[in-house]
Design an enzyme around this catalytic site. Structure first.
Site, PDB file in Angstrom:
ATOM      1  N   LYS A  61       0.860  -1.166  -0.050  1.00  0.00           N
ATOM      2  CA  LYS A  61      -0.128  -0.151   0.116  1.00  0.00           C
ATOM      3  C   LYS A  61       0.895   1.168  -0.062  1.00  0.00           C
ATOM      4  O   LYS A  61       1.894   1.309   0.366  1.00  0.00           O
ATOM      5  CB  LYS A  61      -0.781  -0.085   1.122  1.00  0.00           C
ATOM      6  CG  LYS A  61      -1.953  -0.799   1.272  1.00  0.00           C
ATOM      7  CD  LYS A  61      -3.011  -0.340   2.201  1.00  0.00           C
ATOM      8  CE  LYS A  61      -4.082  -1.740   2.504  1.00  0.00           C
ATOM      9  NZ  LYS A  61      -4.506  -1.592   3.742  1.00  0.00           N
ATOM     10  N   HIS A  79       2.138   8.347   7.746  1.00  0.00           N
ATOM     11  CA  HIS A  79       3.543   7.625   7.938  1.00  0.00           C
ATOM     12  C   HIS A  79       4.373   8.612   7.883  1.00  0.00           C
ATOM     13  O   HIS A  79       5.535   8.296   8.633  1.00  0.00           O
ATOM     14  CB  HIS A  79       3.624   6.521   6.837  1.00  0.00           C
ATOM     15  CG  HIS A  79       2.615   5.400   6.788  1.00  0.00           C
ATOM     16  ND1 HIS A  79       1.750   4.771   5.809  1.00  0.00           N
ATOM     17  CD2 HIS A  79       2.032   4.803   8.087  1.00  0.00           C
ATOM     18  CE1 HIS A  79       0.770   4.199   6.338  1.00  0.00           C
ATOM     19  NE2 HIS A  79       0.863   3.939   7.639  1.00  0.00           N
ATOM     20  N   HIS A 109       2.042   6.743   2.999  1.00  0.00           N
ATOM     21  CA  HIS A 109       1.310   7.960   3.078  1.00  0.00           C
ATOM     22  C   HIS A 109       1.869   8.992   3.727  1.00  0.00           C
ATOM     23  O   HIS A 109       2.649   8.817   4.677  1.00  0.00           O
ATOM     24  CB  HIS A 109      -0.162   7.735   2.941  1.00  0.00           C
ATOM     25  CG  HIS A 109      -0.678   7.456   4.261  1.00  0.00           C
ATOM     26  ND1 HIS A 109      -0.659   7.959   5.398  1.00  0.00           N
ATOM     27  CD2 HIS A 109      -1.369   6.129   4.614  1.00  0.00           C
ATOM     28  CE1 HIS A 109      -1.322   7.363   6.452  1.00  0.00           C
ATOM     29  NE2 HIS A 109      -1.600   6.069   5.912  1.00  0.00           N
TER      30      HIS A 109
HETATM   31  N1  ARG Z   1       0.336   0.122  10.280  1.00  0.00           N
HETATM   32  C1  ARG Z   1      -0.100   0.905  10.921  1.00  0.00           C
HETATM   33  C2  ARG Z   1      -1.033   1.911  10.129  1.00  0.00           C
HETATM   34  O1  ARG Z   1      -0.680   2.058   9.013  1.00  0.00           O
HETATM   35  C3  ARG Z   1       0.471   1.551  12.080  1.00  0.00           C
HETATM   36  C4  ARG Z   1       1.346   0.522  13.006  1.00  0.00           C
HETATM   37  C5  ARG Z   1       1.391   1.389  14.465  1.00  0.00           C
HETATM   38  N2  ARG Z   1       2.079   0.693  15.241  1.00  0.00           N
HETATM   39  C6  ARG Z   1       1.488  -0.457  16.100  1.00  0.00           C
HETATM   40  N3  ARG Z   1       2.214  -1.157  16.897  1.00  0.00           N
HETATM   41  N4  ARG Z   1       0.030  -0.699  15.980  1.00  0.00           N
HETATM   42  O2  ARG Z   1      -1.946   2.397  10.504  1.00  0.00           O
END
Ligand code: ARG
Length: 572
Positions: A127, A133, A130
């Site tokens: 994906k 992030h 973005h």
């Molecule tokens: N991959 C998740 C997202 O894009 C964020 C992860 C954050 N870290 C965690 N331990 N949940 O929303």
């Protein structure tokens, strides 16, 4: 370094018999420098001393003995006692510390022996990476540097989103039409196309959907083909993400994503079952958190038997507690995940771990990134490719540099453009308190005169030119500190003096903006100093002192920016 606040607190404690640390906690730094360097609000003692603040102020002033201290004056102003510190002494203390520590100025060891885990960036594979992030990457990266500077043992984790039923779909799409797409070249875009197409196919044909589900199951069971394809998606996505990390200078100690926990979830479910809190609800296994004041239950296992994002986070907490023995674990994501972390942190208390771990969990939430035209989000379709965005920042700065400094070499222009362009984006991300939405506007963030990254870099470059023009760095033993007692020099000195404290404050609230604000203040203070004073002058003693102050500013600007992840160009 000498602690002036403590000197004042000790003197007040002597005459009031109140605990010195309590006193120290009340002492403020007045916004208006005319009110002194430190102020003690006497009303904070009114209750315990059973006296009016005004009277307390008068009594302390009468009794306090400031001989043999660096306190120069004590004045009463309303219910306050205002103190000034010897200006020469401030200059001496600050500049001697600079001479001693150089690049390490401001570093401390208050974090020695403490362990911090920071979970940041964490894009989802296949994906787009973005702009949310990006914020997580920048804020998390800054916190990483800041904690390290204070002596903590820090582990940076990129908890990649590399797990979930969508991979069953992607694998199916790839199996059916993989040849038609050039995923090696353009992994994220092409996989997104496959994903959209397979979702359509699933709607048309129940059998396709069934195949997708099976693929995910097979992936979980370690099926060779499914695992190979998944690994391909992961590594191609990572290759793409790393271009962004390369531009930003991001580093991680662990790349264990969600998939890493796939074999660690049964233990979580087992532990939770034994607590008696795990209940069935419409075929799913959930934990009701009503009694903890959270209205939405935490889903541990869906009705189809698959685990959830929350379960993986719980498995990660178990693993991180055991592996890193953390005192604090920070999670840097947008505030959209507030509920998720509330639930997970609550359920974590049931995992049978030592209390200290659950207490150390903290969600470091941040606001949205807003384009002048509205919210940037992949869900709404206006996808912004980050790599392109960062390169755009670089090329915009390059244009400015071409115009301002046509005779720099191509290599120099490129280096400056990268540092200034990326620095502008990072600074923009960190300049406001993190929970506030951020406005992403090129003109604002690239304004060399605004409160921006380029402005700080520009001030740094100015200190470089001054030092170059002087052509020498005086020795600290030759500095006459009484030459730095003017208002502008003192403002610069006070800021530099506060640097360690500023870094510590940034960790108390996990708020890198404290340092961003400091860098703006220091840049402004130095600019006033520079505008008010000629630095290269006839009088050698004055020149030496001013050159040394410039050197100190130069070091602190560079160190501070580095903590935020911003590199300084040597000229621009
Ligand atoms: N991959 C998740 C997202 O894009 C964020 C992860 C954050 N870290 C965690 N331990 N949940 O929303």
């Amino acid at each position: 370094m000498k602690d002036f606040k403590m000197q004042i607190a000790e003197k007040i404690a002597e005459v009031t018999s109140i605990d010195v640390n309590e006193i120290k906690g009340y002492i403020e730094i007045p916004k208006d420098a005319n009110m002194g360097d430190y102020a003690f609000p006497c009303f904070s003692l009114a209750k315990s001393l059973r006296k009016a603040p005004q009277m307390i102020a008068t009594e302390i002033k009468e009794k306090i003995d400031i001989t043999d201290t660096d306190i120069e004056t004590v004045e009463i102003a309303g219910g306050y006692l205002n103190f000034t510190i010897s200006k020469d002494e401030l200059a001496k203390v600050v500049l001697e510390e600079i001479a001693l520590k150089n690049e390490e100025y401001g570093k401390s060891d208050i974090g020695n022996g403490k362990k911090i885990v920071i979970d940041y960036s964490a894009p989802n594979i296949a994906k787009p990476f973005h702009i949310g992030h990006l914020r997580s990457t920048v804020i998390g990266g800054a916190l990483y540097n800041i904690y390290k500077y204070l002596g903590y043992t820090v582990t940076g984790i990129n908890h990649l989103g590399d797990y979930g039923t969508q991979f069953g779909k992607l694998i199916e799409g790839y199996k059916l039409w993989g040849q038609e797409y050039n995923i090696e070249e353009n992994p994220i875009e092409e996989l997104t196309k496959i994903y959209i197409r397979i979702n359509e196919a699933c709607k048309q044909d129940e059998q396709v959907l069934e195949n997708c589900r099976n693929n995910f199951k097979k992936l979980e069971d370690g099926d060779k083909y499914c695992t190979e394809v998944w690994e391909k998606f992961r590594s191609l996505s990572l290759k793409e993400f790393k271009k962004v990390y390369e531009l930003l200078g991001s580093k991680f100690d662990s790349w264990n994503g969600e998939a890493f926990y796939s074999d660690k979830m049964p233990e979580v479910i087992d532990i939770l079952s034994k607590t008696g809190r795990l209940v069935e609800s419409q075929g799913a296994k959930i934990i009701d958190l009503e009694s903890e004041g959270i209205n939405t239950p935490c889903i541990i296992e869906k009705s189809n038997g698959s685990t959830t994002y929350a379960t993986r986070d719980l498995a990660a907490i178990l693993y991180r507690a055991r592996t890193y023995d953390f005192d604090k674990a920070l999670y840097v994501t947008s505030y959209e995940q507030v509920l998720h972390f509330k639930q997970v942190f609550e359920v974590a208390k049931l995992l049978g771990l030592d209390e200290k771990y659950a207490k150390g969990l903290e969600h470091v939430a941040f606001g949205m990134v807003l384009l002048p035209t509205g919210k940037m989000s992949t869900r709404e379709g206006n996808v912004v490719k980050l790599e392109e965005l960062l390169n755009e920042a670089i090329s915009k700065v390059k244009e400015i540099i071409e115009e301002k400094n046509p005779d720099f070499t191509q290599g120099e222009k490129q280096d400056i453009a990268k540092k200034v362009g990326i620095g502008a984006v990072i600074f923009n991300d960190l300049s406001g308190s993190r929970i506030k939405d951020e406005i992403f506007d090129w003109d604002t963030m690239l304004n060399f005169n605004g409160e921006t990254g380029p402005y700080i870099q520009y001030t740094y470059v100015r200190t470089n030119s001054v030092l170059k023009k002087a052509g020498y760095l005086p020795e600290i033993k030759d500095i006459d500190f009484s030459r730095l007692t003017d208002k502008e020099a003192q403002n610069v000195l006070k800021l530099i003096y506060s640097f360690t404290n500023i870094i510590e404050q940034a960790t108390v609230k996990n708020e890198p903006s404290v340092i961003a604000r400091f860098l703006i203040d220091l840049s402004k203070a130095y600019s006033s100093f520079y505008n008010e004073n000629k630095i290269i002058v006839e009088d050698k003693a004055i020149q030496d002192a001013r050159v040394y102050l410039t050197h100190a500013t130069n070091l602190v600007l560079k160190n501070g920016a580095k903590l935020l992840g911003i590199d300084m160009p040597e000229k621009m």
